[in-house]
Write a protein that holds these residues in place. Structure first.
Motif, short mmCIF file in Angstrom:
data_model
loop_
_atom_site.label_atom_id
_atom_site.label_comp_id
_atom_site.label_asym_id
_atom_site.label_seq_id
_atom_site.Cartn_x
_atom_site.Cartn_y
_atom_site.Cartn_z
N ARG A 76 0.98 -1.40 -0.02
CA ARG A 76 0.03 0.05 -0.15
C ARG A 76 0.94 1.30 0.02
NH1 ARG A 76 -0.95 3.09 4.20
NH2 ARG A 76 -0.45 1.46 5.54
N GLN A 77 1.87 1.19 0.89
CA GLN A 77 2.81 2.68 0.93
C GLN A 77 3.53 2.49 -0.44
OE1 GLN A 77 5.37 1.48 4.11
NE2 GLN A 77 4.06 2.68 5.56
N LEU A 78 4.11 1.68 -0.97
CA LEU A 78 4.80 1.91 -2.27
C LEU A 78 3.70 2.40 -3.24
CD1 LEU A 78 7.37 1.70 -3.83
CD2 LEU A 78 6.81 -0.77 -4.04
N GLY A 79 2.50 1.77 -3.34
CA GLY A 79 1.62 2.26 -4.33
C GLY A 79 1.11 3.67 -4.28
N VAL A 80 0.82 4.24 -2.84
CA VAL A 80 0.44 5.56 -2.81
C VAL A 80 1.59 6.55 -2.98
CG1 VAL A 80 -0.17 6.92 -0.85
CG2 VAL A 80 -1.24 4.77 -1.08
N PHE A 81 2.69 6.16 -2.71
CA PHE A 81 4.03 6.79 -2.71
C PHE A 81 4.09 7.19 -4.30
CE2 PHE A 81 8.80 7.52 -3.49
CZ PHE A 81 8.88 8.53 -2.41
N VAL A 82 4.11 6.00 -5.19
CA VAL A 82 4.24 6.29 -6.48
C VAL A 82 3.22 7.05 -7.26
CG1 VAL A 82 4.39 5.12 -8.89
CG2 VAL A 82 5.74 4.05 -6.80
N HIS A 83 1.82 6.91 -6.74
CA HIS A 83 0.88 7.68 -7.19
C HIS A 83 1.10 9.27 -6.84
CE1 HIS A 83 -3.22 9.35 -7.61
NE2 HIS A 83 -3.22 9.63 -6.26
N ALA A 84 1.40 9.25 -5.65
CA ALA A 84 1.65 10.53 -5.00
C ALA A 84 2.92 11.52 -5.84
CB ALA A 84 2.09 10.71 -3.48
N LEU A 85 3.76 10.82 -6.11
CA LEU A 85 5.04 11.34 -6.96
C LEU A 85 4.45 11.78 -8.22
CD1 LEU A 85 7.94 9.26 -6.35
CD2 LEU A 85 7.59 11.38 -5.24
N HIS A 86 3.70 10.81 -8.85
CA HIS A 86 3.11 11.23 -10.35
C HIS A 86 1.96 12.36 -10.13
CE1 HIS A 86 4.95 8.73 -13.05
NE2 HIS A 86 4.72 7.43 -11.99
N ALA A 87 1.26 12.51 -9.05
CA ALA A 87 0.26 13.52 -8.85
C ALA A 87 0.88 14.74 -8.41
CB ALA A 87 -0.70 13.12 -7.82
N GLY A 88 2.18 14.72 -8.00
CA GLY A 88 2.94 16.08 -7.31
C GLY A 88 2.64 16.23 -5.89
N ASP A 89 1.95 15.12 -5.13
CA ASP A 89 1.39 15.68 -4.03
C ASP A 89 2.60 15.24 -2.88
OD1 ASP A 89 -0.16 15.35 -1.45
OD2 ASP A 89 -1.93 14.73 -2.48
N ALA A 90 3.08 16.20 -2.34
CA ALA A 90 4.28 15.83 -1.43
C ALA A 90 3.69 15.55 -0.20
CB ALA A 90 5.22 17.21 -1.44
N THR A 91 2.62 16.18 0.20
CA THR A 91 2.19 15.84 1.70
C THR A 91 1.91 14.16 1.52
OG1 THR A 91 1.08 17.85 2.01
CG2 THR A 91 0.38 15.86 3.29
N MET A 92 1.13 13.66 0.80
CA MET A 92 0.86 12.35 0.74
C MET A 92 2.19 11.40 0.55
SD MET A 92 -1.51 10.31 -2.21
CE MET A 92 -2.99 11.19 -1.73
N ALA A 93 2.94 11.88 -0.52
CA ALA A 93 4.22 11.06 -0.40
C ALA A 93 5.11 10.93 0.67
CB ALA A 93 5.12 11.85 -1.44
N ALA A 94 5.04 11.96 1.46
CA ALA A 94 5.78 12.23 2.74
C ALA A 94 4.97 11.15 3.89
CB ALA A 94 6.16 13.29 3.35
N SER A 95 3.73 11.22 3.56
CA SER A 95 3.15 10.44 4.57
C SER A 95 3.24 9.17 4.80
CB SER A 95 1.51 10.81 4.56
OG SER A 95 1.06 10.02 3.49
N VAL A 96 3.65 8.23 3.70
CA VAL A 96 4.12 6.86 3.60
C VAL A 96 5.20 6.49 3.73
CG1 VAL A 96 1.73 6.22 2.53
CG2 VAL A 96 3.44 6.82 1.17
N MET A 97 6.36 7.31 4.04
CA MET A 97 7.59 6.88 4.08
C MET A 97 8.06 6.36 5.43
SD MET A 97 9.27 10.15 1.46
CE MET A 97 10.86 9.30 1.77
N GLN A 98 7.69 5.20 5.73
CA GLN A 98 7.80 4.48 6.75
C GLN A 98 8.34 2.98 6.43
OE1 GLN A 98 4.34 5.35 7.26
NE2 GLN A 98 5.35 7.58 7.74
N ASP A 99 9.51 2.63 6.75
CA ASP A 99 10.03 1.45 6.37
C ASP A 99 9.39 0.19 7.61
OD1 ASP A 99 11.51 -0.97 6.00
OD2 ASP A 99 13.33 0.08 6.23
N VAL A 100 8.73 -0.53 7.03
CA VAL A 100 7.94 -1.61 7.77
C VAL A 100 8.76 -3.08 7.82
CG1 VAL A 100 5.64 -0.51 7.96
CG2 VAL A 100 6.29 -2.27 5.97
#
Length: 315
Positions: free
Chosen positions: A211-235
Motif C-alpha cells: 500500500r505504501q509503495l503504491g500510494v508513494f508512486v501515485h503521489a509522486l506522479h500527482a505531485g502531492d508532496a504531503t501524501m508522498a511523505a505520509s507513507v515514507m515509513q520502513d516496515v
C-alpha cells in the motif's frame, strides 16, 4: 593516448518504503563530490591504482578490488560479442566510505562499467550495462538488487521493474525537497544487515508495504508532496536494522520534531536521511546530526537534492 573518466554519485537504497525496489541518487547542494570516480587509460598491461580519502579502507591486493572484477567481467562480455577487449590502466578515486549505506560499492561499479563502456564506444546498451552492474553488486551483497546501481547510473529516483528490460523506470521527484544524508562514520556490512532481517514477512506487513509503495508512486506522479511523505515509513527492515545504528531513535526524534517530513535508514545504514521542504530546516538538522549522530572523524553530513543525471563520463 585514449583516456576516459566517469563519476558516479552516492545513492539512497530502499528510500525507507521501497525495500530493494526503490532508490535515489544524491547530489550535495554545496557542490561537494559525493561519489567515486574511475579513470580508464590505454596501457601495455592491466593495472589498478586506488586513491582518495577512503582508499585505505579497501583491500591492498588490487585483484580483490571490485573495479578489477568489473574489468574482467566487462572484457568477458566483450569477447562474447566478438569485440576485442582493451588493455587498460584503471584508477579508482575512492571518495565514498565502505559499508556506509550510500551505495559505495555501487558507485565504484557504476563508474567502472560506465567508463569502460564509453572507452569502447558504448558497445553495450543501458539495460545490458545495468544487468552487468547488478551482477557485480550481487557478488558483494550476496544478492542481486538494483536500488543503488540504478539511480547511481541513471540519476533521479528509480523503481525496479523485475523485468529484463527495462530494468528500471524513472519516477518523478518532489522538486521542493531537500535530503539530509548523515554518515555516522562506522561501517555496516550489507550482508550482515540482510542477515539480521527475518526470512518471512507477516501478511499485514506485506499489505502495508504494498500500500505504501503504491500510494508513494501515485503521489509522486500527482505531485502531492504531503501524501508522498505520509507513507515514507520502513516496515520491512528498519525495525531490525536500527539496532545496528547507535543513536538512531534520538536522531529520528530530533529530525521529526524539527521540521523533517520523513526520516529513515539509507540502504543498510549507518547513514540516515531526513527529508525536508525547507533549506534552513535541512541545514539545522544536518548540524544536529553532525554533533550528535556522528561517531568518529570519518563521519559527515550533506544537504542534498536528487539529481536528474547519474553517472557522467568525459574523455
Amino acid at each position: 593516448m585514449k583516456k576516459v573518466s566517469a563519476y558516479a554519485p552516492a545513492s539512497i537504497g530502499n528510500v525507507s518504503l521501497g525495500f530493494d525496489v526503490l532508490g535515489a541518487a544524491l547530489e550535495p547542494i554545496d557542490g561537494t563530490s559525493l561519489g567515486d570516480e574511475v579513470i580508464v587509460e590505454q596501457a601495455g598491461a592491466f593495472s589498478l591504482t586506488v586513491s582518495g580519502p577512503f582508499a585505505h579502507k579497501l583491500p591492498a591486493d588490487p585483484d580483490t578490488n571490485i573495479v578489477t572484477r568489473c574489468y574482467h567481467y566487462f572484457c568477458d562480455a566483450l569477447v562474447k560479442k566478438g569485440v576485442e577487449a582493451p588493455v587498460v590502466a584503471l584508477t579508482l578515486n575512492k571518495n565514498l566510505p565502505i559499508g556506509s549505506g550510500l551505495g559505495s560499492s555501487a558507485s565504484s561499479i557504476v563508474a567502472a562499467f560506465h567508463a569502460l563502456n564509453v572507452y569502447v564506444d558504448s558497445v553495450f546498451d543501458e539495460d545490458t550495462l545495468l544487468t552487468m552492474m547488478g551482477a557485480l553488486e550481487g557478488q558483494i551483497s550476496g544478492s542481486i538488487h538494483y536500488d543503488n546501481v540504478a539511480p547511481c547510473y541513471q540519476g533521479g529516483m528509480t523503481l525496479m521493474t523485475g523485468a529484463p528490460s527495462p530494468v528500471t523506470v524513472k519516477l518523478p521527484v518532489i522538486e521542493d525537497w531537500y535530503w539530509v544524508a548523515c554518515y555516522s562514520g562506522i561501517s555496516v556490512s550489507t550482508s550482515a544487515a540482510r542477515d539480521i532481517l527475518p526470512k518471512t514477512v507477516p501478511v499485514p506487513t506485506a499489505l502495508t508495504f504494498g500500500r505504501q509503495l503504491g500510494v508513494f508512486v501515485h503521489a509522486l506522479h500527482a505531485g502531492d508532496a504531503t501524501m508522498a511523505a505520509s507513507v515514507m515509513q520502513d516496515v520491512i527492515a528498519e525495525p531490525y536494522r536500527k539496532s545496528l545504528l547507535p543513536g538512531f531513535d534520538e536522531a529520528r526524534a530530533y529530525s521529526m520534531t524539527n521540521g523533517a517530513l520523513a526520516f529513515g535508514i539509507s540502504g543498510s545504514g549507518p547513514t540516515v536521511f531526513a527529508v525536508c521542504n525547507d533549506k534552513q530546516q535541512a541545514q539545522q538538522i544536518a548540524g544536529w546530526l553532525d554533533a550528535n549522530y556522528i561517531q568518529n572523524d570519518d563521519g559527515f553530513s550533506h544537504v542534498c537534492r536528487i539529481p536528474a543525471q547519474g553517472a557522467v563520463a568525459k574523455s
